[in-house]
Design a protein around this motif. Structure first.
Motif, PDB file in Angstrom:
ATOM      1  N   ARG A 163      25.787  -7.360 -40.349  1.00 15.76           N
ATOM      2  CA  ARG A 163      26.839  -6.534 -39.751  1.00 15.76           C
ATOM      3  C   ARG A 163      28.033  -7.409 -39.348  1.00 15.76           C
ATOM      4  O   ARG A 163      29.189  -7.051 -39.594  1.00 15.76           O
ATOM      5  CB  ARG A 163      26.287  -5.801 -38.527  1.00 15.76           C
ATOM      6  CG  ARG A 163      27.332  -4.951 -37.822  1.00 15.76           C
ATOM      7  CD  ARG A 163      26.845  -4.511 -36.455  1.00 15.76           C
ATOM      8  NE  ARG A 163      27.919  -3.813 -35.769  1.00 15.76           N
ATOM      9  CZ  ARG A 163      28.908  -4.433 -35.122  1.00 15.76           C
ATOM     10  NH1 ARG A 163      28.953  -5.745 -35.075  1.00 15.76           N
ATOM     11  NH2 ARG A 163      29.854  -3.717 -34.538  1.00 15.76           N
ATOM     12  N   ALA A 164      27.746  -8.564 -38.745  1.00 18.04           N
ATOM     13  CA  ALA A 164      28.822  -9.462 -38.322  1.00 18.04           C
ATOM     14  C   ALA A 164      29.652  -9.930 -39.519  1.00 18.04           C
ATOM     15  O   ALA A 164      30.876 -10.105 -39.416  1.00 18.04           O
ATOM     16  CB  ALA A 164      28.232 -10.661 -37.573  1.00 18.04           C
ATOM     17  N   ARG A 165      29.004 -10.115 -40.662  1.00 18.14           N
ATOM     18  CA  ARG A 165      29.730 -10.569 -41.851  1.00 18.14           C
ATOM     19  C   ARG A 165      30.744  -9.524 -42.316  1.00 18.14           C
ATOM     20  O   ARG A 165      31.794  -9.861 -42.877  1.00 18.14           O
ATOM     21  CB  ARG A 165      28.774 -10.910 -42.996  1.00 18.14           C
ATOM     22  CG  ARG A 165      27.787 -12.020 -42.716  1.00 18.14           C
ATOM     23  CD  ARG A 165      28.438 -13.263 -42.157  1.00 18.14           C
ATOM     24  NE  ARG A 165      29.334 -13.913 -43.108  1.00 18.14           N
ATOM     25  CZ  ARG A 165      30.373 -14.665 -42.763  1.00 18.14           C
ATOM     26  NH1 ARG A 165      30.690 -14.856 -41.502  1.00 18.14           N
ATOM     27  NH2 ARG A 165      31.121 -15.221 -43.688  1.00 18.14           N
ATOM     28  N   VAL A 168      33.955  -9.995 -40.443  1.00 20.20           N
ATOM     29  CA  VAL A 168      34.693 -11.178 -40.923  1.00 20.20           C
ATOM     30  C   VAL A 168      35.363 -10.866 -42.266  1.00 20.20           C
ATOM     31  O   VAL A 168      36.550 -11.179 -42.478  1.00 20.20           O
ATOM     32  CB  VAL A 168      33.746 -12.400 -41.045  1.00 20.20           C
ATOM     33  CG1 VAL A 168      34.466 -13.570 -41.696  1.00 20.20           C
ATOM     34  CG2 VAL A 168      33.205 -12.796 -39.673  1.00 20.20           C
TER      35      VAL A 168
ATOM     36  N   GLU B  28      25.055 -15.605 -34.536  1.00 19.52           N
ATOM     37  CA  GLU B  28      26.035 -14.540 -34.310  1.00 19.52           C
ATOM     38  C   GLU B  28      26.609 -13.974 -35.604  1.00 19.52           C
ATOM     39  O   GLU B  28      27.203 -12.900 -35.603  1.00 19.52           O
ATOM     40  CB  GLU B  28      27.191 -15.059 -33.440  1.00 19.52           C
ATOM     41  CG  GLU B  28      26.782 -15.481 -32.038  1.00 19.52           C
ATOM     42  CD  GLU B  28      26.261 -14.331 -31.189  1.00 19.52           C
ATOM     43  OE1 GLU B  28      26.629 -13.171 -31.456  1.00 19.52           O
ATOM     44  OE2 GLU B  28      25.458 -14.600 -30.269  1.00 19.52           O
ATOM     45  N   GLY B  29      26.494 -14.707 -36.710  1.00 21.10           N
ATOM     46  CA  GLY B  29      27.014 -14.208 -37.985  1.00 21.10           C
ATOM     47  C   GLY B  29      28.445 -14.616 -38.264  1.00 21.10           C
ATOM     48  O   GLY B  29      29.039 -14.166 -39.246  1.00 21.10           O
ATOM     49  N   THR B  30      29.040 -15.466 -37.417  1.00 17.71           N
ATOM     50  CA  THR B  30      30.363 -16.032 -37.679  1.00 17.71           C
ATOM     51  C   THR B  30      30.551 -17.296 -36.838  1.00 17.71           C
ATOM     52  O   THR B  30      29.994 -17.401 -35.737  1.00 17.71           O
ATOM     53  CB  THR B  30      31.509 -15.044 -37.400  1.00 17.71           C
ATOM     54  OG1 THR B  30      32.757 -15.699 -37.689  1.00 17.71           O
ATOM     55  CG2 THR B  30      31.525 -14.569 -35.953  1.00 17.71           C
ATOM     56  N   PHE B  32      33.548 -18.081 -35.887  1.00 13.57           N
ATOM     57  CA  PHE B  32      34.798 -17.812 -35.161  1.00 13.57           C
ATOM     58  C   PHE B  32      34.560 -16.862 -33.985  1.00 13.57           C
ATOM     59  O   PHE B  32      34.325 -15.662 -34.201  1.00 13.57           O
ATOM     60  CB  PHE B  32      35.831 -17.178 -36.100  1.00 13.57           C
ATOM     61  CG  PHE B  32      36.148 -18.011 -37.301  1.00 13.57           C
ATOM     62  CD1 PHE B  32      36.895 -19.176 -37.180  1.00 13.57           C
ATOM     63  CD2 PHE B  32      35.678 -17.652 -38.556  1.00 13.57           C
ATOM     64  CE1 PHE B  32      37.186 -19.956 -38.291  1.00 13.57           C
ATOM     65  CE2 PHE B  32      35.967 -18.423 -39.678  1.00 13.57           C
ATOM     66  CZ  PHE B  32      36.722 -19.570 -39.541  1.00 13.57           C
ATOM     67  N   LEU B  35      36.243 -13.438 -34.039  1.00 13.55           N
ATOM     68  CA  LEU B  35      35.812 -12.410 -34.998  1.00 13.55           C
ATOM     69  C   LEU B  35      34.428 -11.857 -34.658  1.00 13.55           C
ATOM     70  O   LEU B  35      33.885 -11.041 -35.398  1.00 13.55           O
ATOM     71  CB  LEU B  35      35.790 -12.983 -36.429  1.00 13.55           C
ATOM     72  CG  LEU B  35      37.147 -13.334 -37.039  1.00 13.55           C
ATOM     73  CD1 LEU B  35      36.970 -13.845 -38.463  1.00 13.55           C
ATOM     74  CD2 LEU B  35      38.080 -12.127 -37.035  1.00 13.55           C
ATOM     75  N   ASN B  36      33.865 -12.305 -33.529  1.00 11.29           N
ATOM     76  CA  ASN B  36      32.531 -11.830 -33.145  1.00 11.29           C
ATOM     77  C   ASN B  36      32.664 -10.546 -32.335  1.00 11.29           C
ATOM     78  O   ASN B  36      33.058 -10.572 -31.175  1.00 11.29           O
ATOM     79  CB  ASN B  36      31.815 -12.919 -32.332  1.00 11.29           C
ATOM     80  CG  ASN B  36      30.352 -12.569 -32.081  1.00 11.29           C
ATOM     81  OD1 ASN B  36      29.824 -11.622 -32.675  1.00 11.29           O
ATOM     82  ND2 ASN B  36      29.716 -13.315 -31.199  1.00 11.29           N
ATOM     83  N   LYS B  37      32.355  -9.409 -32.984  1.00 14.36           N
ATOM     84  CA  LYS B  37      32.524  -8.097 -32.347  1.00 14.36           C
ATOM     85  C   LYS B  37      31.189  -7.357 -32.407  1.00 14.36           C
ATOM     86  O   LYS B  37      30.996  -6.488 -33.263  1.00 14.36           O
ATOM     87  CB  LYS B  37      33.586  -7.261 -33.089  1.00 14.36           C
ATOM     88  CG  LYS B  37      34.885  -8.006 -33.403  1.00 14.36           C
ATOM     89  CD  LYS B  37      35.810  -8.040 -32.226  1.00 14.36           C
ATOM     90  CE  LYS B  37      37.133  -8.687 -32.598  1.00 14.36           C
ATOM     91  NZ  LYS B  37      37.901  -9.031 -31.402  1.00 14.36           N
ATOM     92  N   PHE B  66      25.911 -22.276 -43.531  1.00 12.83           N
ATOM     93  CA  PHE B  66      26.574 -21.049 -43.113  1.00 12.83           C
ATOM     94  C   PHE B  66      27.968 -21.326 -42.547  1.00 12.83           C
ATOM     95  O   PHE B  66      28.924 -20.606 -42.841  1.00 12.83           O
ATOM     96  CB  PHE B  66      25.737 -20.265 -42.096  1.00 12.83           C
ATOM     97  CG  PHE B  66      26.486 -19.076 -41.571  1.00 12.83           C
ATOM     98  CD1 PHE B  66      26.827 -18.032 -42.426  1.00 12.83           C
ATOM     99  CD2 PHE B  66      26.921 -19.019 -40.263  1.00 12.83           C
ATOM    100  CE1 PHE B  66      27.574 -16.958 -41.982  1.00 12.83           C
ATOM    101  CE2 PHE B  66      27.669 -17.949 -39.812  1.00 12.83           C
ATOM    102  CZ  PHE B  66      28.004 -16.912 -40.668  1.00 12.83           C
ATOM    103  N   ASP B  70      31.499 -19.682 -43.936  1.00 15.12           N
ATOM    104  CA  ASP B  70      32.496 -18.966 -43.133  1.00 15.12           C
ATOM    105  C   ASP B  70      33.851 -19.677 -43.187  1.00 15.12           C
ATOM    106  O   ASP B  70      34.902 -19.031 -43.277  1.00 15.12           O
ATOM    107  CB  ASP B  70      31.998 -18.841 -41.684  1.00 15.12           C
ATOM    108  CG  ASP B  70      32.474 -17.557 -41.015  1.00 15.12           C
ATOM    109  OD1 ASP B  70      33.004 -16.684 -41.720  1.00 15.12           O
ATOM    110  OD2 ASP B  70      32.317 -17.436 -39.786  1.00 15.12           O
ATOM    111  N   LEU B  73      35.827 -18.987 -46.510  1.00 16.37           N
ATOM    112  CA  LEU B  73      36.599 -17.737 -46.579  1.00 16.37           C
ATOM    113  C   LEU B  73      37.885 -17.860 -45.766  1.00 16.37           C
ATOM    114  O   LEU B  73      38.930 -17.329 -46.155  1.00 16.37           O
ATOM    115  CB  LEU B  73      35.760 -16.554 -46.090  1.00 16.37           C
ATOM    116  CG  LEU B  73      34.462 -16.259 -46.854  1.00 16.37           C
ATOM    117  CD1 LEU B  73      33.840 -14.954 -46.363  1.00 16.37           C
ATOM    118  CD2 LEU B  73      34.684 -16.184 -48.358  1.00 16.37           C
TER     119      LEU B  73
END
Lengths: 204, 126
Positions: A163-165, A168, B28-30, B32, B35-37, B66, B70, B73
């Motif tokens: 979901r986080a990706r 981004v 967290e998946g990022t 940054f 950009l963490n929402k 990872f 990130d 991109l």
């Protein structure tokens, strides 16, 4: 070309069998807003993008989506690898079981098979990038919906990561759209199609 | 901001800022913070299943890879950002050093030796 790396982008280790959860998660493999549609969308659109950087971004995000497809399939597989005949009768998963046993096959949660009509490659940079931004939001909403109904932390963790990706990638497509707009006439961004009407294009 | 006008989408460009450490980034998946929402139904800090690098040296490899994914991109849309390029290079060096070190056999096994370790979709990783 692509080379295979023997690892998942985010590790998946699920111990508890749950065909019902597998049915939900499967939608992000072959469903309307799934990872297969995402990767095919970006890897199809890149060829005709007028901006090389944007074509490159579509390649990199499309490649990451292939890795996400693998994470989704690993989740579905691990949720069903020890399926008993009794568990196969779970409402929702039973119909899938009849056609595919515990094999991995791309379909939506409601059973509709994967189909290229789930994404577009329109040959117009603004149209395609607007679609890409919308696609990331649709996938995020799907992951939100999954997070509302799935409680197993071993499933939720990789889903939260995916979901986080989406958030981004939305940002990156937004930046790609700004870059594309730089090539166009700010008085009317729709005056011509930058992928087709090449005679009008700014040389950048 | 000159691109802001009627009837066309606008997203402001991200600017370079402090990054998460690699363990937080993967969880967290990022990398940054901006950009963490997270979603309210998935509160922060409940990533309970990801192993710590101290317990699983292979996870460190996943973390570095990872962060590189990130940053790549970000660089695709900020190709002139020298700070980001330097940061990318530093993580590339860390990844290569880890690959060379004895503590991590990450991605060193030849592809044809599929039966030497668990397959990635079985829960094995790098």
């Amino acid at each position: 070309m692509w080379k295979y790396e023997q690892r998942l982008q985010y590790p998946v280790k699920i111990n508890k069998t749950c065909p019902k959860t597998a049915q939900y998660i499967m939608s992000q493999y072959g469903g309307p807003d799934g990872e297969m549609a995402a990767s095919m969308r970006y890897l199809s659109q890149r060829y005709t993008m007028p901006d090389k950087q944007v074509g490159g971004l579509l390649t990199d995000i499309g490649t990451e989506e292939l890795a996400h497809m693998e994470i989704i399939c690993a989740i579905v597989y691990q949720l069903t690898r020890n399926l008993t005949p009794e568990e196969a009768k779970t409402a929702g998963f039973d119909a899938y079981y009849i056609d595919h046993t515990a094999g991995i096959w791309p379909a939506a949660a409601a059973g509709i098979p994967f189909n290229a009509c789930e994404f577009q490659s329109k040959g117009d940079a603004i149209t395609d990038l607007a679609e890409d931004m919308a696609a990331e939001q649709k996938a995020r909403s799907t992951y939100d919906n999954i997070l509302r109904v799935v409680t197993d932390p071993e499933v939720r963790d990789p889903i939260k990561f995916l979901r986080a990706r989406e958030v981004v990638h939305f940002q990156r497509f937004g930046e790609a759209l700004e870059k594309t707009k730089d090539r166009l006439d700010a008085k009317n961004y729709y005056y011509y199609n930058p992928e087709f009407d090449k005679q009008f294009g700014k040389q950048i | 901001m000159e691109n802001q006008c009627l009837a066309v989408p606008f997203v402001p460009a991200q600017t370079w800022d402090l990054l998460y450490d690699p363990a937080t980034a993967l969880a967290e998946g990022t990398v940054f913070p901006g950009l963490n929402k997270p979603f309210f139904a998935a509160p922060e800090g409940c990533n309970t299943t990801l192993p710590a690098a101290a317990d699983d040296p292979q996870i460190l490899f996943s973390q570095y890879c990872f962060v590189l994914d990130d940053l790549l991109l970000y660089l695709d849309t900020h190709p002139q950002d020298e700070q980001a390029k330097a940061c990318y290079q530093s993580f590339l060096v860390k990844k290569k050093e880890l690959q060379k070190s004895a503590s991590c056999g990450c991605c060193m096994t030849d592809h044809f030796e599929w039966d030497k370790k668990p397959l990635v979709w079985e829960g094995g990783h790098c």
